[in-house]
Design an enzyme around this catalytic site. Structure first.
Site, PDB file in Angstrom:
ATOM      1  N   GLU A 122       0.802  -1.322   0.065  1.00  0.00           N
ATOM      2  CA  GLU A 122      -0.051  -0.032  -0.071  1.00  0.00           C
ATOM      3  C   GLU A 122       0.874   1.131   0.000  1.00  0.00           C
ATOM      4  OE1 GLU A 122      -4.138  -0.449   2.477  1.00  0.00           O
ATOM      5  OE2 GLU A 122      -2.329  -1.880   3.287  1.00  0.00           O
ATOM      6  N   PHE A 123       2.095   1.188   0.548  1.00  0.00           N
ATOM      7  CA  PHE A 123       2.811   2.341   0.623  1.00  0.00           C
ATOM      8  C   PHE A 123       3.355   2.697  -0.749  1.00  0.00           C
ATOM      9  CE2 PHE A 123       7.192   4.196   1.367  1.00  0.00           C
ATOM     10  CZ  PHE A 123       6.874   5.522   2.196  1.00  0.00           C
ATOM     11  N   GLU A 151      22.003   7.884  27.954  1.00  0.00           N
ATOM     12  CA  GLU A 151      21.519   7.250  26.621  1.00  0.00           C
ATOM     13  C   GLU A 151      22.564   6.449  25.866  1.00  0.00           C
ATOM     14  OE1 GLU A 151      21.759  11.077  23.576  1.00  0.00           O
ATOM     15  OE2 GLU A 151      21.634  11.727  25.921  1.00  0.00           O
ATOM     16  N   ASP A 211      27.681   2.947  18.030  1.00  0.00           N
ATOM     17  CA  ASP A 211      28.842   3.039  17.229  1.00  0.00           C
ATOM     18  C   ASP A 211      28.813   3.467  15.761  1.00  0.00           C
ATOM     19  OD1 ASP A 211      31.496   2.971  17.314  1.00  0.00           O
ATOM     20  OD2 ASP A 211      31.775   0.765  17.370  1.00  0.00           O
ATOM     21  N   ARG A 241      30.789  14.426  10.922  1.00  0.00           N
ATOM     22  CA  ARG A 241      31.447  15.354  11.998  1.00  0.00           C
ATOM     23  C   ARG A 241      32.716  15.737  11.422  1.00  0.00           C
ATOM     24  NH1 ARG A 241      35.134  13.684  15.754  1.00  0.00           N
ATOM     25  NH2 ARG A 241      35.300  15.387  17.282  1.00  0.00           N
ATOM     26  N   GLU A 297      23.832  10.274  15.473  1.00  0.00           N
ATOM     27  CA  GLU A 297      24.615   9.153  15.025  1.00  0.00           C
ATOM     28  C   GLU A 297      24.017   8.549  13.829  1.00  0.00           C
ATOM     29  OE1 GLU A 297      27.417   9.447  16.637  1.00  0.00           O
ATOM     30  OE2 GLU A 297      28.474   7.706  16.117  1.00  0.00           O
ATOM     31  N   LYS A 314      25.341  12.981  30.436  1.00  0.00           N
ATOM     32  CA  LYS A 314      25.316  14.325  30.291  1.00  0.00           C
ATOM     33  C   LYS A 314      24.712  15.034  31.501  1.00  0.00           C
ATOM     34  CE  LYS A 314      24.530  13.703  25.219  1.00  0.00           C
ATOM     35  NZ  LYS A 314      23.861  13.711  24.118  1.00  0.00           N
ATOM     36  N   LYS A 359      32.364   3.456  28.379  1.00  0.00           N
ATOM     37  CA  LYS A 359      32.750   2.452  27.415  1.00  0.00           C
ATOM     38  C   LYS A 359      32.697   0.945  28.175  1.00  0.00           C
ATOM     39  CE  LYS A 359      33.968   4.745  23.672  1.00  0.00           C
ATOM     40  NZ  LYS A 359      35.121   4.648  22.925  1.00  0.00           N
ATOM     41  N   CYS A 377      31.904 -30.047  -2.005  1.00  0.00           N
ATOM     42  CA  CYS A 377      31.002 -29.546  -0.949  1.00  0.00           C
ATOM     43  C   CYS A 377      30.510 -30.448   0.093  1.00  0.00           C
ATOM     44  CB  CYS A 377      29.600 -29.153  -1.747  1.00  0.00           C
ATOM     45  SG  CYS A 377      28.516 -28.455  -0.519  1.00  0.00           S
ATOM     46  N   CYS A 431      26.937 -31.342  -0.375  1.00  0.00           N
ATOM     47  CA  CYS A 431      26.278 -32.139  -1.255  1.00  0.00           C
ATOM     48  C   CYS A 431      27.597 -32.819  -2.161  1.00  0.00           C
ATOM     49  CB  CYS A 431      25.395 -31.362  -2.256  1.00  0.00           C
ATOM     50  SG  CYS A 431      26.153 -30.027  -3.161  1.00  0.00           S
ATOM     51  N   CYS A 485      30.295 -23.850  -3.521  1.00  0.00           N
ATOM     52  CA  CYS A 485      29.839 -25.042  -3.905  1.00  0.00           C
ATOM     53  C   CYS A 485      29.001 -24.920  -5.321  1.00  0.00           C
ATOM     54  CB  CYS A 485      28.683 -25.541  -3.082  1.00  0.00           C
ATOM     55  SG  CYS A 485      27.635 -26.688  -3.675  1.00  0.00           S
ATOM     56  N   CYS A 491      22.298 -28.404  -4.005  1.00  0.00           N
ATOM     57  CA  CYS A 491      22.693 -28.373  -2.581  1.00  0.00           C
ATOM     58  C   CYS A 491      21.345 -27.826  -1.403  1.00  0.00           C
ATOM     59  CB  CYS A 491      23.987 -27.442  -2.560  1.00  0.00           C
ATOM     60  SG  CYS A 491      24.790 -27.212  -0.626  1.00  0.00           S
TER      61      CYS A 491
HETATM   62  S1  IVH Z   1      26.979  13.625  22.574  1.00  0.00           S
HETATM   63  C1  IVH Z   1      29.502  17.356  23.298  1.00  0.00           C
HETATM   64  N1  IVH Z   1      25.435  11.332  22.434  1.00  0.00           N
HETATM   65  O1  IVH Z   1      30.374   9.436  20.220  1.00  0.00           O
HETATM   66  C2  IVH Z   1      28.741  15.839  22.853  1.00  0.00           C
HETATM   67  N2  IVH Z   1      27.503  11.413  21.396  1.00  0.00           N
HETATM   68  O2  IVH Z   1      33.014   9.312  21.219  1.00  0.00           O
HETATM   69  C3  IVH Z   1      29.093  15.223  21.649  1.00  0.00           C
HETATM   70  N3  IVH Z   1      27.811   9.337  20.077  1.00  0.00           N
HETATM   71  O3  IVH Z   1      31.222  12.336  18.358  1.00  0.00           O
HETATM   72  C4  IVH Z   1      28.242  14.054  21.486  1.00  0.00           C
HETATM   73  N4  IVH Z   1      26.006   8.389  20.792  1.00  0.00           N
HETATM   74  O4  IVH Z   1      29.397  10.735  17.325  1.00  0.00           O
HETATM   75  C5  IVH Z   1      26.470  12.028  22.094  1.00  0.00           C
HETATM   76  N5  IVH Z   1      24.001   9.585  22.569  1.00  0.00           N
HETATM   77  C6  IVH Z   1      25.247  10.170  22.197  1.00  0.00           C
HETATM   78  C7  IVH Z   1      25.993   9.517  21.217  1.00  0.00           C
HETATM   79  C8  IVH Z   1      27.080  10.293  20.792  1.00  0.00           C
HETATM   80  C9  IVH Z   1      27.112   8.396  19.993  1.00  0.00           C
HETATM   81  C10 IVH Z   1      29.095   9.653  19.335  1.00  0.00           C
HETATM   82  C11 IVH Z   1      29.123  10.934  18.669  1.00  0.00           C
HETATM   83  C12 IVH Z   1      30.515  11.543  19.233  1.00  0.00           C
HETATM   84  C13 IVH Z   1      31.250  10.361  19.676  1.00  0.00           C
HETATM   85  C14 IVH Z   1      32.224  10.535  20.869  1.00  0.00           C
END
Ligand code: IVH
Length: 684
Positions: free
Chosen positions: A35-36, A115, A119, A138, A175, A295, A319, A413, A416, A431, A436
């Protein structure tokens, strides 16, 4: 009238935007994909009839335009560079950070937000009067690269928002990442093409975003999570629309952005709880995280704390420890994937890595094993990234005894017994047997799919049932199915069984190019299949062609030719052709006996909008007559077909001196060629 059409178009756009948001941001679609698609098609058709009504924020404009020549540098707001974050790897380091914040704020009370830290790649999105106008990576934080066209293809990024007062101009930062599912799909696809797999979703997201051709980005299904709002005043200085981070994030969420899950924490203990909670859940999230970001919530206090030249003093990345362990490789097994690729897998002495037992790890391919010099009996570091299957990072050489055994890919293989081959320049061994079991499922799916034999009602679920019941072993068996066979399957009603049988019957009349494509010969996509079908009277003739003959066909290269030869050299594939032929599946080629192709060797470029036919129709007709359609004008171009609102391609044609024809002339040319075939030899 014109007013009605404009209103109609705007209404459609609003509907589509709403459904995009429901699907890509809220994960809560209200309508089906088809539909979309129908809404999108309706809008595209209206827009192609009324190109003057196209606006850059239309949902149809996500993909399109010419590839860029380079990614141009763009400066970030000098008042708000994109900073990086300081890291903590333990609760001890987290407590040190907290101590500094408390001290610097002189005892004032405050809250934290926590939050996930995805990555991916940091990007900035600029909105002016609600329209997404520029997106940049960035980069070094001061200057990034312009990736606007690529970011437009990311469906969770709104191209337009209803900006409230005070947000005439703002920047949303976040991100861009690739979810686990999308990552696995891209790698499976690359593996099928013999291309090296991306090591992790981050590299894949980076490679996909920093593309010159936005069509490539579009095909990769990137996503974005927003983590910061920078409202911008007239003079470029940061403006104010919220007092705190969590309020700003709620505002962005309301505007339709995909926003990080933000947890408000009154103190350090609550922060530690959230860290532990995400740590436990990290493998079950739909994307990879390498930590969490903490933060200070209040903007006023953030400002008071300020930043060093690199990091804000009000935020920290926590981390998670690398998920690694050492263990012994007991054996190396070979798995056969859906595309026939053989993947070596290390069988490990079971080891605990962050809460779960790991007993297998992927070794990717033989080259990877040689590069890391991994042997059976070796002790190795195993890492559990976010990926589903853990990987072997490196060998612990000090533990070698000399009894370790070198691994070799099997020559046949393991499932098979068919021959295993490795095409030149490819990493994957494959293979060659088409029966297979590991490959049968995917082959059948491809065979029945819309772009191939287009057998309606025969989707993955039915195919799985048919395979499970032993009713089919290859695509040829579909044509031997009786209604009674189907009625034996679970939940198969009379009506559905008839539909399936009818659809299979109908597919017998499909053109040869579809059949060739449907067979799933490696490297033979829809375009190559068409060229092959056009150059032979029937499938048997094509099967007899030597690679040298095949490469004489314009655009057919040695890898396609070799692959076709290899395919028809396998007895299982010959049996498939016999079955299809006996069932009465059409095998007649598109080459018209005795006729040269009137457009053979001719190159066309289409530009602007044609009123009488779609681009696909025009392309199909040109190709059926033996011609080619390319996307850019060069000296090799024979004709540029200029429709309404043609852009730079027509200009380029004038520069290069290529003949430009209008729609009427083009239509006449097609008709003459179609009527008279190549017999006259005088069309050009
Ligand atoms: S805040 C001044 N929030 O991590 C604050 N960064 O290692 C700037 N990143 O350059 C970033 N998740 O690309 C913030 N929830 C999040 C994030 C986040 C991933 C990345 C971001 C930053 C890097 C730093």
């Amino acid at each position: 009238m014109a007013h009605d059409i404009a209103k109609n178009i705007e209404k459609l756009r609003e509907d589509i935007r709403r459904h995009e948001r429901l699907y890509y941001v809220e994960n809560n679609p209200e309508i089906s994909d088809s539909e979309f698609d129908r809404l999108m098609r309706e809008l595209s058709e209206l827009e192609s009839k009324h190109p003057d009504l196209i606006t850059p924020d239309s949902p149809t404009r996500r993909v399109g335009g010419e590839p860029a020549k380079e990614l141009a540098p763009v400066p970030h707001n000098p008042n708000a560079p994109m900073l990086s974050l300081g890291n903590a790897y333990s609760f001890g380091e987290l407590e040190e950070f907290h101590g500094r914040v408390v001290k610097n704020l002189g005892g004032e009370s405050f809250q934290y937000t926590v939050e996930p830290k995805i990555d991916g790649l940091g990007v900035s999105l600029i909105y002016e009067n609600g329209i997404f106008t520029r997106g940049a990576t960035r980069g070094d934080g001061v200057t990034g690269e312009d990736v606007t066209a690529n970011l437009r293809t990311v469906r969770s990024i709104p191209l337009r928002v209803s900006a409230p007062k005070g947000l005439a101009r703002f920047e949303a930062r976040g991100e861009v990442y690739m979810g686990r599912d999308a990552f696995e799909r891209v790698n499976a696809h690359r593996e099928a093409e013999g291309l090296p797999a991306f090591a992790n979703p981050r590299n894949c997201a980076a490679g996909s975003l920093r593309q010159l051709d936005s069509k490539v980005t579009a095909s990769r299904n990137l996503d974005m999570l927003v983590y910061s709002l920078v409202p911008t005043a007239e003079d470029g200085r940061p403006a104010k629309v919220a007092d705190s981070h969590h309020v700003a994030m709620n505002l962005l969420r309301e505007l339709g952005f995909n926003v990080s899950q933000v947890t408000l924490c009154p103190g350090l203990d609550a922060v530690k709880d959230v860290i532990a909670d995400f740590g436990k859940r990290r493998d079950t999230l739909p994307f990879e995280i390498d930590g969490v970001v903490i933060k200070v919530d209040s903007y006023r206090l953030q400002e008071e704390l300020g930043a060093t030249s690199k990091f804000p003093r009000w935020a920290l990345a926590y981390k998670y420890p690398a998920q690694q362990a050492t263990t012994k490789i007991l054996d190396i097994e070979v798995q056969v994937g859906r595309t026939g690729a053989l993947t070596p897998v290390a069988i490990l002495e079971p080891v605990e890595i962050s809460g779960s037992t790991v007993s297998r790890a992927t070794l990717h391919n033989e080259d990877e094993i040689r590069r890391k010099d991994i042997r059976i009996g070796d002790y190795v570091f195993v890492e559990k990234g976010g990926e589903v299957i853990p990987k072997v990072v490196k060998v612990v050489e000090s533990k070698r005894t000399g009894d370790e055994k070198i691994f070799h890919m099997p020559e046949s293989c393991p499932v098979c017994g068919s021959a295993v081959y490795r095409a030149e320049g490819e990493v994957a061994a494959r293979c060659a047997g088409s029966s297979c079991p590991a490959q049968v499922m995917e082959r059948l799916r491809h065979f029945a799919s819309r772009g191939a034999m287009d057998i309606e009602h025969v989707g993955p679920a039915i195919i799985e049932q048919l395979l499970g019941a032993g009713l089919v072993a290859d695509a040829g068996d579909l044509y031997g199915l009786k209604k009674d066979d189907l009625l034996r399957l679970d939940r198969m009603a009379e009506k559905s069984a008839s539909n399936v049988i009818d659809a299979i019957e109908k597919s017998k009349a499909q053109s040869l190019d579809r059949l060739v494509f449907a067979m799933g010969i490696r490297y033979v996509g829809a375009r190559a299949a068409k060229l092959l079908a056009q150059n032979y009277g029937d499938l048997r003739e094509l099967m007899k062609a030597t690679p040298t003959e095949l490469t004489k066909i314009h655009e057919i290269g040695p890898s396609v030719a070799e692959s076709v030869k290899l395919f028809f050299g396998q007895s299982a594939n010959l049996r498939l052709v016999d079955k299809l032929e006996k069932a009465g599946v059409n095998m007649k080629g598109l080459k018209r006996a005795g006729e040269a192709q009137p457009f053979a060797g001719k190159q066309f470029v289409l530009t602007g909008t044609l009123s009488g036919m779609t681009r696909t129709e025009a392309k199909d007709r040109i190709e059926t007559l033996g011609g080619r359609v390319t996307s850019s004008v060069s000296k090799k171009t024979d004709y540029v077909v200029e429709g309404a609102d043609a852009g730079s391609k027509a200009e380029k044609a004038r520069e290069v001196g290529v003949k430009i024809i209008g729609e009427k002339e083009f239509e006449d040319l097609l008709k003459a060629a179609e009527r008279e075939g190549g017999g006259q030899g005088s069309l050009f």
